[in-house]
Design a protein around this motif. Structure first.
Motif, PDB file in Angstrom:
ATOM      1  N   PHE A  31      -4.825  -3.677  -4.243  1.00  0.00           N
ATOM      2  CA  PHE A  31      -5.806  -3.500  -4.340  1.00  0.00           C
ATOM      3  C   PHE A  31      -6.293  -5.452  -5.017  1.00  0.00           C
ATOM      4  O   PHE A  31      -7.093  -5.479  -4.072  1.00  0.00           O
ATOM      5  N   ARG A  89       0.827  -0.764   0.025  1.00  0.00           N
ATOM      6  CA  ARG A  89       0.342  -0.215  -0.015  1.00  0.00           C
ATOM      7  C   ARG A  89       1.359   1.018   0.129  1.00  0.00           C
ATOM      8  O   ARG A  89       1.711   0.872   0.575  1.00  0.00           O
ATOM      9  N   THR A 147     -11.799   3.560  -2.240  1.00  0.00           N
ATOM     10  CA  THR A 147     -10.697   2.750  -2.675  1.00  0.00           C
ATOM     11  C   THR A 147      -9.339   3.924  -2.414  1.00  0.00           C
ATOM     12  O   THR A 147      -9.634   4.417  -3.930  1.00  0.00           O
ATOM     13  N   ALA A 166      -3.914  -3.368   2.467  1.00  0.00           N
ATOM     14  CA  ALA A 166      -4.666  -2.254   1.180  1.00  0.00           C
ATOM     15  C   ALA A 166      -4.865  -1.614   1.648  1.00  0.00           C
ATOM     16  O   ALA A 166      -4.924  -1.503   2.572  1.00  0.00           O
TER      17      ALA A 166
END
Length: 932
Positions: free
Chosen positions: A483, A17, A417, A300
């Motif tokens: 992701f 991430r 996201t 993530a």
């Protein structure tokens, strides 16, 4: 990107991430970028932890293995890096990366809190706990596992900016643990209050369609908050879920659902419940239950509020009781607004993607109410926003608003996201630039916790086929490695539970429908890991998914049998082929499609095994791929290169999956171009053919056919939706008909990214920037000089730095083109401009002049050959629009049967539909004007 005058390392991080350096495992991967003058050459890097131990590493850090001793749970460290040149010079140490080991040690033993006697299904609740904190506390971390979604505050302050935490995973296999560093919020030496609001979210949602919908995971939400306080002497104190917590089911959130929306009654707000001293004597003691499985940290980014959008217009409504708001963009999120009004006033917001007849069109939403309700408490200037839901919408209908509504008081809050944007494209044709932005919006909206098919109706599921075809485009637009890598964990878990079969949706919540073993859908397990390895250099995820890849190919081999032809069972096939009346009845035979994907996945699995140094297994799957390829040719290919299914998707698959002998490729590509021209260069492919068709043409000498297909404006085409005001990609090519009406099907989404898979072609082909080796160690610069374009620009933040290509035609000499490129440090590029042999270049800024043939257009009219007319830009559209202006019924008949093939005149085809002489003359003049 600004090139550094001196070498330096930037962007040092651990894990996948991008927003935080949280280690989700004891050995997290490490990444960094090297910025340096083009002539400076790096030989190695050095990593240093806590200012002490130093280790050597490769110079360019792309998800490198952790080089130190394994991290301990809860530990904090400082990581630094520098790069060393071949001349012995070293850069300064980088800015330190503050690492937090965000994983648990041992077995998670924190129980879940939930209401002992909920009064209704999926009842939201509030949970609070007061506790004293000694003045020796130096650090604090909040860990929360949830059956549902939660929002936490410590001493009245939000602990972080994530929403819908902790997202959605296949809960029965992988329970997410949300971590937040709350050191700054703890009041040492005082009484503190941890307050958590909980709703069911995806956990209590009913999945399915119509009467078949049912809850899959559970009926009630629950939460397990664990606050870990680290003291000066190193010992850790835990504030755990126990009977000292107090719960209430009477908060202001009356009900909540992903599909239904939120109902909030502000009169029920327990003021001060988030702070110390609140009287919770009337609140209940919680029921406690064991977690059932070990929660795990998800490596993530979370869902966040990304940006606000103001109201763009207020359309007229035929209902005087409501106000319509148009945000000018189909988006995913919710609405925040300011309001003052008497207590008890009900303000209702309904959401939809499109209007019909001056009203919201809610038919495409099916069972999703998509409605948020707010009951006011009489306070002035109250700001309202839903808590635990999201909607896909452009339009909002507001009823019950007290007084005159000011659109400036309403804002759409975009949610998804929190992926970092990494790819950009623009060109001289504003339609293509807008198409690209529509693709960006569609993926962003459907990248909400996991890759979904649509964000608005009673679905919003992780369809594997959609993700499979779109993954390359997603990698061109966003840093989507974390992701997709997270979602692949769920894919593998669901697959293991099915003995190698990959369900069509992950998480699988659809009962029998989701259990279908379908080509192009299950192949997500082989395709997406390959994409992540190629585009992000993610060797780890490829190795981690190798067993899943093998299991899928083995399952397909069992289904296909010894003939190596996968022709049994239901297949989605080339889903939503526009030439077919039914979405699952495409022109291309489903067995041909399934066998083609069987061959491709076997090859991808062999390649993955070879990279993992398992030569023996790689050889077995390579041999299997060859067997399937041979079976494909023997069963579906004629000696002259025709395919048993004489349809564009069949040829695109055979060409792009390398299933044809070299001697037949040219004939197959010519036939593909012939079929597309026969259809007037309107789209004739569905979900599986569309991502491949342009590449199949461009790689085999059919550039003009590719250009005509890309720039077509008739329905169906990539550009047609723009004429209907589309701001996102559609599920169907004709989701909105030319007359402005919605497609009558009950399956009509205006925000579906699958057909936006052309976005990767815009980057790689039109822009001319492609990844040539894993992790962008080498780039390929090969622009497609589309004759209708004056310029094009593409840029991408690769794992090694910013790369870009731009090209522009000479204003005076059309065949002359200036090409500019930026190649990141440590990267080589292979340049192919078409007018000379490909050549290599190194890092830095480059400029070249290229020449390209100039296509001249012959004059056309109604007596011209049909093929010549079809090959003239906009000619087919001009004919169709001219006929429609005279008679829509005649135009529908003409478009349905016309085949733009050589050897026939347009005048004869017009006579076949009884076009009057005046119309023929009008069309003749319109065609002549195109080439003047």
């Amino acid at each position: 990107m600004t090139v550094a005058n001196e070498p330096r390392i930037v962007g040092l991080r651990v894990g996948r991430r991008r927003d935080l350096s949280v280690a989700a495992s004891p050995r997290p991967p490490v990444s960094w970028l090297v910025e340096a003058p083009a002539a400076w050459e790096a030989t190695r890097a050095e990593l240093r932890i806590d200012g002490g131990t130093t280790v050597a590493a490769r110079p360019y850090g792309i998800l490198e293995d952790w080089p130190f001793a394994p991290l301990r749970a809860g530990a904090a460290h400082r990581l630094e890096a520098r790069v060393i040149g071949v001349d012995g010079t070293a850069s300064a140490w980088s800015e330190p990366c503050e690492i937090r080991a965000g994983f648990s040690s041992g077995t998670w033993a924190a129980p879940f809190l939930h209401l002992a006697g909920p009064r209704r299904t999926a009842q939201p609740f509030l949970a609070r706990r007061e506790f004293s904190v000694a003045d020796t506390v130096v650090a604090a971390e909040l860990q929360v596992a949830t059956h549902g979604v939660h929002h936490a505050r410590l001493n009245g302050v939000e602990v972080d900016d994530a929403v819908l935490s902790p997202g959605w995973t296949a809960y029965q296999h992988r329970l997410p643990l949300h971590l937040t560093d709350v050191t700054a919020l703890v009041r040492a030496g005082a009484t503190n209050t941890l307050a958590v609001e909980v709703a069911g979210g995806w956990y209590t949602e009913a999945y399915g369609f119509g009467e078949t919908a049912e809850r899959f995971y559970g009926d009630q939400p629950a939460v397990a908050p664990l606050l870990r306080l680290r003291h000066r002497d190193g010992h850790v104190e835990e504030i755990r879920p126990d009977d000292r917590w107090r719960l209430s089911g009477d908060g202001e959130l009356v009900s909540s659902g992903i599909y239904a929306g939120d109902e909030i009654d502000l009169r029920r707000r327990p003021h001060g419940w988030e702070a110390a001293g609140f009287d919770d004597a009337a609140w209940e003691t919680p029921a406690l239950s064991e977690p059932g499985r070990q929660p795990e940290v998800i490596d993530a980014e979370p869902v966040r509020r990304i940006r606000p959008l103001p109201v763009a217009a207020t359309p007229e409504s035929d209902d005087p009781e409501c106000v319509l708001l148009d945000f000018g963009q189909n988006l995913v999120g919710r609405v925040r607004f300011r309001v003052s009004g008497p207590a008890g006033t009900r303000v209702v917001l309904r959401h939809a993607e499109v209007l019909e007849g001056g009203r919201l069109s809610t038919r495409p939403l099916r069972a999703a109410a998509a409605t948020d309700t707010f009951v006011l408490d009489g306070a002035a200037d109250t700001v309202c926003e839903p808590r635990f839901t999201f909607h896909g919408f452009r339009y909002v209908e507001v009823t019950g608003y007290p007084g005159e509504l000011d659109p400036a008081d309403f804002t759409a809050v975009v949610l998804h996201t929190d992926l970092r944007r990494t790819g950009w494209f623009s060109c001289s044709d504003e339609r293509l630039t807008r198409l690209h932005e529509n693709i960006v919006w569609s993926f962003a909206g459907n990248a909400l916790a996991l890759p979904t098919d649509c964000p608005q109706r009673d679905e919003r599921l992780g369809w594997t086929g959609d993700a499979q075809v779109f993954a390359p485009t997603a990698a061109s637009l966003f840093d989507a490695d974390a992701f997709f890598a997270s979602w692949l964990e769920d894919v593998a878990a669901e697959q293991r539970a099915r003995g190698g079969r990959v369900p069509t949706v992950v998480p699988q919540t659809l009962g029998r429908l989701g259990e279908t073993m379908a080509a192009g859908w299950g192949d997500a397990v082989t395709v997406i890991p390959t994409v992540l390895h190629e585009r992000f250099g993610d060797q780890r995820v490829l190795e981690r998914m190798t067993d899943a890849m093998r299991a899928w190919v083995d399952a397909v081999a069992d289904a296909a049998g010894p003939e190596r032809l996968w022709e049994r069972g239901f297949q989605y096939g080339d889903w939503l082929d526009p030439t077919s009346a039914r979405p699952d009845k495409a022109k291309t035979d489903p067995g041909l499609i399934a066998t083609a994907y069987f061959a491709r996945s076997a090859r991808l699995t062999a390649d993955a095994l070879a990279r993992s140094d398992d030569a023996s297994a790689a050889g077995r799957y390579a041999a299997l791929a060859a067997e399937v390829r041979d079976a494909f040719v023997a069963s579906y290919v004629t000696p002259r290169g025709r395919l048993a299914s004489d349809a564009p998707t069949a040829y695109a698959l055979a060409l792009e999956f390398d299933l044809l002998p070299v001697s037949l490729r040219s004939a197959a590509a010519e036939r593909l171009a012939f079929l597309l021209r026969a259809g007037g260069y309107r789209m004739a492919t569905g979900f599986l053919g569309t991502p491949l068709v342009l590449d199949a043409l461009l790689s085999n000498g059919q550039e003009w056919a590719a250009e005509r297909l890309l720039l077509q404006t008739m329905c169906p085409s990539w550009l047609y939706p723009l004429s209907q005001g589309a701001t996102t990609m559609w599920e169907r090519w004709d989701a909105v008909r030319p007359d402005g009406s919605l497609h009558p099907s009950g399956m009509t989404s205006l925000n579906h990214y699958a057909l936006g898979s052309v976005g990767d072609v815009l980057h790689r082909r039109v822009g001319g920037l492609a990844c040539a080796e894993p992790g962008w160690a080498q780039v390929r610069i090969q622009p497609w000089f589309v004759s209708a374009l004056e310029h094009a620009d593409v840029a991408h933040d690769t794992p090694r730095g910013r790369a870009s290509v731009s090209w522009e035609r000479d204003a005076d000499i059309r065949g002359q083109i200036r090409v500019r490129a930026q190649v990141p440090h440590g990267v080589t590029a292979i340049v192919d401009l078409g007018d000379r042999a490909p050549f290599p270049v190194g890092a830095g800024t480059h400029t070249w002049d290229a020449t390209t043939p100039v296509r001249t257009l012959a004059p056309i009219g109604v007596d011209s050959d049909l093929a010549l007319i079809a090959d003239t830009p906009d000619a087919c559209a001009v004919v169709s629009r001219s006929i429609a202006g005279h008679s829509p019924e005649m135009a529908a008949e003409f478009d349905a049967y016309i085949r733009w093939v050589p050897g026939s005149r347009l005048r004869d085809e017009l006579a076949a539909v009884s076009a009057p002489d005046a119309l023929v003359t009008c069309i003749d003049g319109a065609l002549a004007a195109l080439t003047h």
